[in-house]
Design a protein around this motif. Sequence first.
Motif, mmCIF file in Angstrom:
data_model
loop_
_atom_site.group_PDB
_atom_site.id
_atom_site.type_symbol
_atom_site.label_atom_id
_atom_site.label_comp_id
_atom_site.label_asym_id
_atom_site.label_seq_id
_atom_site.Cartn_x
_atom_site.Cartn_y
_atom_site.Cartn_z
ATOM 1 N N ALA A 64 2.413 29.277 -11.803
ATOM 2 C CA ALA A 64 0.985 29.550 -11.323
ATOM 3 C C ALA A 64 0.220 29.945 -12.451
ATOM 4 N N GLU A 65 1.004 31.090 -13.245
ATOM 5 C CA GLU A 65 0.062 31.923 -14.240
ATOM 6 C C GLU A 65 -0.056 30.775 -15.145
ATOM 7 N N LEU A 66 0.548 29.802 -15.493
ATOM 8 C CA LEU A 66 0.547 28.907 -16.652
ATOM 9 C C LEU A 66 -0.381 27.959 -16.252
ATOM 10 N N VAL A 67 -0.389 27.370 -15.163
ATOM 11 C CA VAL A 67 -0.982 26.103 -14.829
ATOM 12 C C VAL A 67 -2.378 26.363 -14.293
ATOM 13 N N VAL A 68 -2.521 27.427 -13.608
ATOM 14 C CA VAL A 68 -3.859 27.372 -12.827
ATOM 15 C C VAL A 68 -4.852 27.718 -13.840
ATOM 16 N N PRO A 69 -4.807 28.995 -14.590
ATOM 17 C CA PRO A 69 -5.847 29.220 -15.755
ATOM 18 C C PRO A 69 -6.055 27.991 -16.641
ATOM 19 N N SER A 70 -4.820 27.032 -16.942
ATOM 20 C CA SER A 70 -5.223 25.890 -17.895
ATOM 21 C C SER A 70 -5.952 24.690 -17.048
ATOM 22 N N ALA A 71 -5.857 24.872 -15.781
ATOM 23 C CA ALA A 71 -6.362 23.616 -14.980
ATOM 24 C C ALA A 71 -7.971 23.959 -14.884
ATOM 25 N N VAL A 72 -8.163 25.503 -14.812
ATOM 26 C CA VAL A 72 -9.732 25.786 -14.257
ATOM 27 C C VAL A 72 -10.363 25.778 -15.749
ATOM 28 N N GLU A 73 -9.741 26.126 -16.935
ATOM 29 C CA GLU A 73 -10.257 25.867 -18.301
ATOM 30 C C GLU A 73 -10.724 24.485 -18.626
ATOM 31 N N PHE A 74 -9.854 23.672 -18.153
ATOM 32 C CA PHE A 74 -9.958 22.372 -18.321
ATOM 33 C C PHE A 74 -11.205 21.607 -17.612
ATOM 34 N N LEU A 75 -11.111 22.040 -16.125
ATOM 35 C CA LEU A 75 -11.912 21.489 -15.145
ATOM 36 C C LEU A 75 -13.285 22.040 -15.046
ATOM 37 N N VAL A 76 -13.433 23.306 -15.362
ATOM 38 C CA VAL A 76 -14.520 24.169 -15.219
ATOM 39 C C VAL A 76 -15.311 24.767 -16.402
ATOM 40 N N VAL A 77 -14.301 25.663 -17.251
ATOM 41 C CA VAL A 77 -14.890 26.274 -18.422
ATOM 42 C C VAL A 77 -15.590 25.575 -19.524
ATOM 43 N N LEU A 78 -14.485 24.612 -20.018
ATOM 44 C CA LEU A 78 -14.768 23.902 -21.219
ATOM 45 C C LEU A 78 -15.831 22.824 -20.845
ATOM 46 N N PRO A 79 -16.030 22.208 -19.789
ATOM 47 C CA PRO A 79 -16.979 21.329 -19.610
ATOM 48 C C PRO A 79 -18.470 21.761 -19.490
ATOM 49 N N ILE A 80 -18.612 23.165 -19.015
ATOM 50 C CA ILE A 80 -19.742 23.880 -18.820
ATOM 51 C C ILE A 80 -20.293 24.263 -20.321
ATOM 52 N N VAL A 81 -19.237 24.853 -20.972
ATOM 53 C CA VAL A 81 -19.604 25.387 -22.207
ATOM 54 C C VAL A 81 -20.066 24.126 -23.303
ATOM 55 N N THR A 82 -19.282 22.876 -22.961
ATOM 56 C CA THR A 82 -19.609 21.911 -23.981
ATOM 57 C C THR A 82 -21.112 21.596 -23.522
ATOM 58 N N ALA A 83 -21.561 21.551 -22.186
ATOM 59 C CA ALA A 83 -22.787 20.836 -21.854
ATOM 60 C C ALA A 83 -23.668 21.823 -22.614
#
Length: 245
Positions: A64-83
Amino acid sequence: MSRIELRRPRDVAALFRDSGAVYLRHLWLFIPLAAAVVVPVHLVVQGIGLEMLTSSYDESLDAAELVVPSAVEFLVVLPIVTAIGVYALEAIARAERPRARELLVAGFEAFTPLFAAVVLAGLGILVGLLALVVPGVFLAVRWFLVPQAVVIDGARGADALRRSGDLVQGFWWRTFGLVVLANVAVVIPGVILLEPFRAIAESTDSSAWELVGGIVTTSVTSPFLALFSTFLYYDLLARGAHAAH
């Protein structure tokens, strides 16, 4: 403030030089804007959800500590920062002064169509990775520019995946190499930034310091990736237009 010509071919050196120059020139715009996205997401997901605010430090990571942050980064953080990076770069290219509040609002407003397209891409990449790994890597490169397809060209859903794929078509190996180089360029300073926080977390036996380090690292490195991928998008647009003629 001079204009920047976005839609033109750039070699490897020019992509890194122009991305770095814009990032450093507007450092105190990009880092706070990225932090405005990163801080609440990391606090909720890792700080509260994974209990990093209250737990003791542990170097080992469970699934969970590996997958959850990576998924959130990919799906939420990076798309918004990219926009945000796309809108900022386009304003800078027009020799306008980017306004932080307007960029932040525009970035969050773009999230809904971004999320839908990125989820589709993520599912396809995951299936490819589970199949034989190589198909997942192929699709990850082919769909690397999905956020730009959504924000710049207004593509939605599967059309954004097709748009990114069309641009990468014929330039897959070049794009693959550039993506690897760009990630290496942020991983190295990211490790350097994170290490002192990990040392404090270990000495104080508090994972909260590791959380703080992750927030700082992502806030500093993600805007560069956003700018680099946007310059690459315009580079491929120009190369595709030239090849068509």
